[in-house]
Design a protein around this motif. Sequence first.
Motif, PDB file in Angstrom:
ATOM      1  N   ASN A  37     -85.751   9.363  -1.637  1.00 31.42           N
ATOM      2  CA  ASN A  37     -85.864  10.794  -1.906  1.00 31.42           C
ATOM      3  C   ASN A  37     -86.097  11.079  -3.377  1.00 31.42           C
ATOM      4  OD1 ASN A  37     -85.912  13.455  -1.187  1.00 31.42           O
ATOM      5  ND2 ASN A  37     -83.704  13.683  -1.089  1.00 31.42           N
TER       6      ASN A  37
ATOM      7  N   TYR B  90     -92.549  14.141   7.453  1.00 31.95           N
ATOM      8  CA  TYR B  90     -91.185  13.687   7.163  1.00 31.95           C
ATOM      9  C   TYR B  90     -91.149  12.854   5.885  1.00 31.95           C
ATOM     10  CZ  TYR B  90     -90.523  14.450  12.257  1.00 31.95           C
ATOM     11  OH  TYR B  90     -90.494  14.955  13.519  1.00 31.95           O
ATOM     12  N   ARG B  91     -92.165  12.016   5.697  1.00 32.59           N
ATOM     13  CA  ARG B  91     -92.201  11.121   4.538  1.00 32.59           C
ATOM     14  C   ARG B  91     -92.190  11.902   3.219  1.00 32.59           C
ATOM     15  NH1 ARG B  91     -93.934   5.901   6.050  1.00 32.59           N
ATOM     16  NH2 ARG B  91     -94.822   5.771   8.152  1.00 32.59           N
TER      17      ARG B  91
ATOM     18  N   ILE C 219     -84.062  17.598   5.170  1.00 31.63           N
ATOM     19  CA  ILE C 219     -84.353  17.760   6.588  1.00 31.63           C
ATOM     20  C   ILE C 219     -83.284  18.638   7.231  1.00 31.63           C
ATOM     21  CG2 ILE C 219     -84.566  16.582   8.813  1.00 31.63           C
ATOM     22  CD1 ILE C 219     -86.858  15.918   6.940  1.00 31.63           C
TER      23      ILE C 219
ATOM     24  N   ASP D  14     -81.931  19.585  10.887  1.00 27.70           N
ATOM     25  CA  ASP D  14     -81.981  19.289  12.318  1.00 27.70           C
ATOM     26  C   ASP D  14     -81.424  20.497  13.077  1.00 27.70           C
ATOM     27  OD1 ASP D  14     -82.376  17.923  14.697  1.00 27.70           O
ATOM     28  OD2 ASP D  14     -80.719  16.527  14.423  1.00 27.70           O
TER      29      ASP D  14
ATOM     30  N   GLU E 291     -84.354   9.368  12.706  1.00 31.28           N
ATOM     31  CA  GLU E 291     -85.614   8.933  12.104  1.00 31.28           C
ATOM     32  C   GLU E 291     -85.672   9.302  10.624  1.00 31.28           C
ATOM     33  OE1 GLU E 291     -88.391   9.307  16.147  1.00 31.28           O
ATOM     34  OE2 GLU E 291     -88.424  10.881  14.618  1.00 31.28           O
ATOM     35  N   CYS E 292     -85.224  10.499  10.304  1.00 29.43           N
ATOM     36  CA  CYS E 292     -85.291  10.951   8.908  1.00 29.43           C
ATOM     37  C   CYS E 292     -84.265  10.242   8.033  1.00 29.43           C
ATOM     38  CB  CYS E 292     -85.121  12.471   8.842  1.00 29.43           C
ATOM     39  SG  CYS E 292     -86.521  13.363   9.563  1.00 29.43           S
TER      40      CYS E 292
ATOM     41  N   LYS F   8     -83.923  10.234   3.958  1.00 29.85           N
ATOM     42  CA  LYS F   8     -83.891  11.662   3.682  1.00 29.85           C
ATOM     43  C   LYS F   8     -82.512  12.243   4.004  1.00 29.85           C
ATOM     44  CE  LYS F   8     -88.308  11.328   2.905  1.00 29.85           C
ATOM     45  NZ  LYS F   8     -88.865  11.437   1.544  1.00 29.85           N
TER      46      LYS F   8
ATOM     47  N   VAL G 247     -79.980  14.844   5.558  1.00 31.00           N
ATOM     48  CA  VAL G 247     -80.110  15.630   6.779  1.00 31.00           C
ATOM     49  C   VAL G 247     -78.965  16.631   6.901  1.00 31.00           C
ATOM     50  CG1 VAL G 247     -80.146  15.541   9.306  1.00 31.00           C
ATOM     51  CG2 VAL G 247     -81.316  13.773   7.979  1.00 31.00           C
TER      52      VAL G 247
END
Length: 337
Positions: free
Chosen positions: A183, A238-239, A244, A246, A259-260, A265, A267
């Motif tokens: 990040n 996402y990259r 993020i 959710d 996944e993140c 990343k 979340v």
Amino acid sequence: MKVLHAPMNIAGQASILANAQRELGIEADVLIFNQHQFSYHFDINLSLSEKSTVSRYTTMINNFIKCFLKYDIFHFHFGGSLLPYNLDLPLLKFFKKKIIMHYWGSDIRQYSIAKNYLFFNNLSELQTICSFKDEDPIRKKIGRIAKYCDTTIVGDYSLLPYSPKSLVVKQAIDLKKFPYIGNDSKNKEVIIVHAPSDTDKKGTKYVISTIEKLKNENCSIEFILIINKTNDEALEIYRKADIIIDQLYSESHGIFAIECMALGKPVLCRIHEEFTNCYNGLPILNTDPNNLYNNLKLLIENKELRLELGKKGRKYVEEVHDSKKIAKKFIELYESI
């Protein structure tokens, strides 16, 4: 040992497990009734929705016979099996085939239980999140399936209240497809990403209103709402993300968050207090609509915290959700039954 995953491929989990099992030397196939909108991998697609009623049932019966003769382990997903109304389960059990039913959420979720765990500000909001249904058929189906299956599985601790006798085996992801990025971006603005599968049930209205509030305060942010994207298109976004978001209503996180975290990343997601102790070391910032603004602002203003949560997230996913580790657990379970 020959394993069949069928007939649903929720969030690609059946294909992820089958791929990992093949890498471990197990013959495993994924059979689906119809292709999902996200085009998850499969080995056999019956394309039932394209057939007439007579052709559909004929196809299902013929397929059942073929699968019966070929496979030893029947790993079913989402409350379904090879024949309507799970009529194949007593047949499979009678002939000593091994049967696992893998529950994933809405296949077993019941309103009377869910209302104790979901976030809602009023009854109208609760009705949107978890629709009122006749729960008796759901409970009867869970009981009927339990009679014939060697074991039943839930994909997360938050689903145990709906099927208390099930085992918990965590969701799996293929880490090769989610290399750590971290990040430490050079973005001029902090990029915030939200990718709801259902905007009404994921708290998207709160996300949008909070983003608008932050922008009105001249926060240097860019917001990306991902809807109707392919897996590859979404992954590219996402990259690039710095933060993020959710789901804000549910009992716990989903595949998107995993996944993140794998990408490194930070979340934000709601985890109900009853389940927080189940996730040892989970680095998700526990967030619901009431504290979304404060948590978002905290991450926007604190790059070091974003970096820290991203690193911890990757480590957590490697330890808990690595598809090879999950596949090994299932192979051990197959052998035990």
